[in-house]
Design a protein around this motif. Sequence first.
Motif, PDB file in Angstrom:
ATOM      1  N   THR A 144       0.851  -1.185   0.000  1.00 51.61           N
ATOM      2  CA  THR A 144       0.000   0.000   0.000  1.00 51.61           C
ATOM      3  C   THR A 144       0.881   1.228   0.000  1.00 51.61           C
ATOM      4  O   THR A 144       1.923   1.257   0.656  1.00 51.61           O
ATOM      5  CB  THR A 144      -0.949   0.006   1.217  1.00 51.61           C
ATOM      6  OG1 THR A 144      -1.771   1.181   1.162  1.00 51.61           O
ATOM      7  CG2 THR A 144      -0.175   0.012   2.531  1.00 51.61           C
ATOM      8  N   ARG A 145       0.493   2.223  -0.751  1.00 54.69           N
ATOM      9  CA  ARG A 145       1.264   3.460  -0.879  1.00 54.69           C
ATOM     10  C   ARG A 145       0.422   4.620  -0.356  1.00 54.69           C
ATOM     11  O   ARG A 145      -0.711   4.820  -0.817  1.00 54.69           O
ATOM     12  CB  ARG A 145       1.639   3.690  -2.339  1.00 54.69           C
ATOM     13  CG  ARG A 145       2.529   4.914  -2.602  1.00 54.69           C
ATOM     14  CD  ARG A 145       2.760   5.050  -4.102  1.00 54.69           C
ATOM     15  NE  ARG A 145       3.520   6.248  -4.448  1.00 54.69           N
ATOM     16  CZ  ARG A 145       4.815   6.257  -4.718  1.00 54.69           C
ATOM     17  NH1 ARG A 145       5.502   5.114  -4.692  1.00 54.69           N
ATOM     18  NH2 ARG A 145       5.459   7.381  -5.020  1.00 54.69           N
ATOM     19  N   VAL A 146       0.949   5.369   0.590  1.00 55.60           N
ATOM     20  CA  VAL A 146       0.203   6.468   1.203  1.00 55.60           C
ATOM     21  C   VAL A 146       1.099   7.700   1.305  1.00 55.60           C
ATOM     22  O   VAL A 146       2.323   7.589   1.387  1.00 55.60           O
ATOM     23  CB  VAL A 146      -0.321   6.093   2.610  1.00 55.60           C
ATOM     24  CG1 VAL A 146      -1.353   4.993   2.528  1.00 55.60           C
ATOM     25  CG2 VAL A 146       0.826   5.687   3.530  1.00 55.60           C
ATOM     26  N   ARG A 147       0.469   8.852   1.326  1.00 55.73           N
ATOM     27  CA  ARG A 147       1.180  10.107   1.531  1.00 55.73           C
ATOM     28  C   ARG A 147       1.072  10.530   2.995  1.00 55.73           C
ATOM     29  O   ARG A 147       0.085  10.218   3.665  1.00 55.73           O
ATOM     30  CB  ARG A 147       0.604  11.208   0.639  1.00 55.73           C
ATOM     31  CG  ARG A 147       0.841  10.988  -0.849  1.00 55.73           C
ATOM     32  CD  ARG A 147       0.099  12.048  -1.661  1.00 55.73           C
ATOM     33  NE  ARG A 147       0.453  13.389  -1.222  1.00 55.73           N
ATOM     34  CZ  ARG A 147       1.456  14.099  -1.710  1.00 55.73           C
ATOM     35  NH1 ARG A 147       2.209  13.577  -2.677  1.00 55.73           N
ATOM     36  NH2 ARG A 147       1.727  15.305  -1.283  1.00 55.73           N
ATOM     37  N   GLY A 148       2.067  11.274   3.440  1.00 61.69           N
ATOM     38  CA  GLY A 148       2.070  11.701   4.830  1.00 61.69           C
ATOM     39  C   GLY A 148       0.905  12.586   5.200  1.00 61.69           C
ATOM     40  O   GLY A 148       0.468  12.596   6.353  1.00 61.69           O
ATOM     41  N   ASP A 149       0.365  13.339   4.227  1.00 60.02           N
ATOM     42  CA  ASP A 149      -0.767  14.218   4.523  1.00 60.02           C
ATOM     43  C   ASP A 149      -2.108  13.522   4.382  1.00 60.02           C
ATOM     44  O   ASP A 149      -3.157  14.160   4.510  1.00 60.02           O
ATOM     45  CB  ASP A 149      -0.727  15.457   3.625  1.00 60.02           C
ATOM     46  CG  ASP A 149      -0.763  15.111   2.131  1.00 60.02           C
ATOM     47  OD1 ASP A 149      -0.847  13.903   1.797  1.00 60.02           O
ATOM     48  OD2 ASP A 149      -0.697  16.034   1.309  1.00 60.02           O
ATOM     49  N   ALA A 150      -2.091  12.206   4.096  1.00 60.40           N
ATOM     50  CA  ALA A 150      -3.345  11.476   3.913  1.00 60.40           C
ATOM     51  C   ALA A 150      -3.433  10.257   4.820  1.00 60.40           C
ATOM     52  O   ALA A 150      -4.241   9.363   4.576  1.00 60.40           O
ATOM     53  CB  ALA A 150      -3.494  11.053   2.454  1.00 60.40           C
ATOM     54  N   THR A 151      -2.615  10.207   5.856  1.00 56.57           N
ATOM     55  CA  THR A 151      -2.660   9.077   6.789  1.00 56.57           C
ATOM     56  C   THR A 151      -2.260   9.560   8.169  1.00 56.57           C
ATOM     57  O   THR A 151      -2.070  10.750   8.398  1.00 56.57           O
ATOM     58  CB  THR A 151      -1.721   7.948   6.307  1.00 56.57           C
ATOM     59  OG1 THR A 151      -1.933   6.780   7.103  1.00 56.57           O
ATOM     60  CG2 THR A 151      -0.262   8.356   6.409  1.00 56.57           C
ATOM     61  N   SER A 152      -2.152   8.635   9.102  1.00 53.78           N
ATOM     62  CA  SER A 152      -1.727   8.953  10.466  1.00 53.78           C
ATOM     63  C   SER A 152      -0.744   7.882  10.923  1.00 53.78           C
ATOM     64  O   SER A 152      -0.686   6.784  10.354  1.00 53.78           O
ATOM     65  CB  SER A 152      -2.928   8.994  11.414  1.00 53.78           C
ATOM     66  OG  SER A 152      -3.508   7.696  11.535  1.00 53.78           O
ATOM     67  N   VAL A 153       0.020   8.206  11.945  1.00 56.01           N
ATOM     68  CA  VAL A 153       0.950   7.210  12.470  1.00 56.01           C
ATOM     69  C   VAL A 153       0.187   6.022  13.029  1.00 56.01           C
ATOM     70  O   VAL A 153       0.609   4.870  12.918  1.00 56.01           O
ATOM     71  CB  VAL A 153       1.853   7.835  13.548  1.00 56.01           C
ATOM     72  CG1 VAL A 153       2.838   6.797  14.080  1.00 56.01           C
ATOM     73  CG2 VAL A 153       2.617   9.028  12.985  1.00 56.01           C
ATOM     74  N   GLY A 154      -0.989   6.292  13.619  1.00 57.60           N
ATOM     75  CA  GLY A 154      -1.815   5.205  14.138  1.00 57.60           C
ATOM     76  C   GLY A 154      -2.235   4.234  13.054  1.00 57.60           C
ATOM     77  O   GLY A 154      -2.212   3.008  13.252  1.00 57.60           O
ATOM     78  N   ALA A 155      -2.607   4.761  11.895  1.00 59.04           N
ATOM     79  CA  ALA A 155      -3.008   3.893  10.780  1.00 59.04           C
ATOM     80  C   ALA A 155      -1.824   3.067  10.282  1.00 59.04           C
ATOM     81  O   ALA A 155      -1.978   1.885   9.946  1.00 59.04           O
ATOM     82  CB  ALA A 155      -3.576   4.745   9.649  1.00 59.04           C
TER      83      ALA A 155
END
Length: 343
Positions: free
Chosen positions: A38-49
């Motif tokens: 899975t690829r995510v951006r830092g402004d679209a996720t959280s450390v918890g996720a």
Amino acid sequence: MSAPALAYFHGDDTWALDHLAEAVYDRLREAEPSLERTRVRGDATSVGALATAVSTAPLFGGGTLVVLVEPGPLTRRAEDRDALVALAATVAPGNGVVILEPNDGSNRRAAALKSVEEAVKAAGGEVREVKAPKAGQLAGWIEARARERNVRLGIGAAKELTARVGGFVTEGDVDRRSQAQRAVAELEKLAVYRPDGEISADDVRDLVAEAVPGSAWAFLDAVGTRRTGRAVELLERLLETTHELVIVVQLHRRIRELIEVADRLAARESPGSLVKSMKLNPYRAERLVEQARAWTLPELDAALHDLVELDATLRGAPGTAAGDAGRRLAFSLWIAERVAPAG
């Protein structure tokens, strides 16, 4: 079950960053073909996720590889930064995290991002910096990518493609992060056009649009050395990415610098002493001296005076030209009347 995979890659070449992340994924899939990514951006996720995705070892099948792009937003708050640092030590076996930090290639990196990088390194992860290939390197780099894809390039084709993506612009304020990525995309497009033949320099000229990046430094240097044709050419590119009033401010600063240098030289101050008296680095002092000598003081004063009128035009003062065409005409007139050498 395989050990967790950790990596932190940073630099000014987005193609190389993505290539490194893909290599990690391919390596892990050799051991576990069912690995999910899975690829995510830092402004679209959280450390918890992120922790939820990788902190628990998979019971059945493959694990999860998270590719985190631009982690900066997750380090703005101290608690988020600390949690991201701690995450590096809690990735469960079978899972992995690859962090990609695109930047400008300088040493001006946020301390918070460096602390995350150090945490990945301390946990046994791979850490690497990548540098975008520049003018003297990009043509050879393109030829290497062509060989990897079994694409045949004719004489001059790599050099022409380098020029088309802006590889020969050497000014330090040019954003090179996407140059290599665009070069590869254009190379693959050319390969489709000539699937069984050799790609010529003419093919590159016909199929690849020129996308030379704008450079404020190059434009200001062209004004300083009074190369009007070059200044107009660079202005057109610069206006695509930079607000007009910002350019006027930069011009104002450069003309004032040239006036000060010219005044000091007229007072018989040595060029070498400008490094200390004006707090300049030696290269910049040398360039300003060279440029100041191309002007007379009255010419510089007139250029500075007319910048005020140019500023008024751009701000829509009564009686001035309106619209984009009018504002660009005002810029061109200032260059023609005040930058062009007399005669």
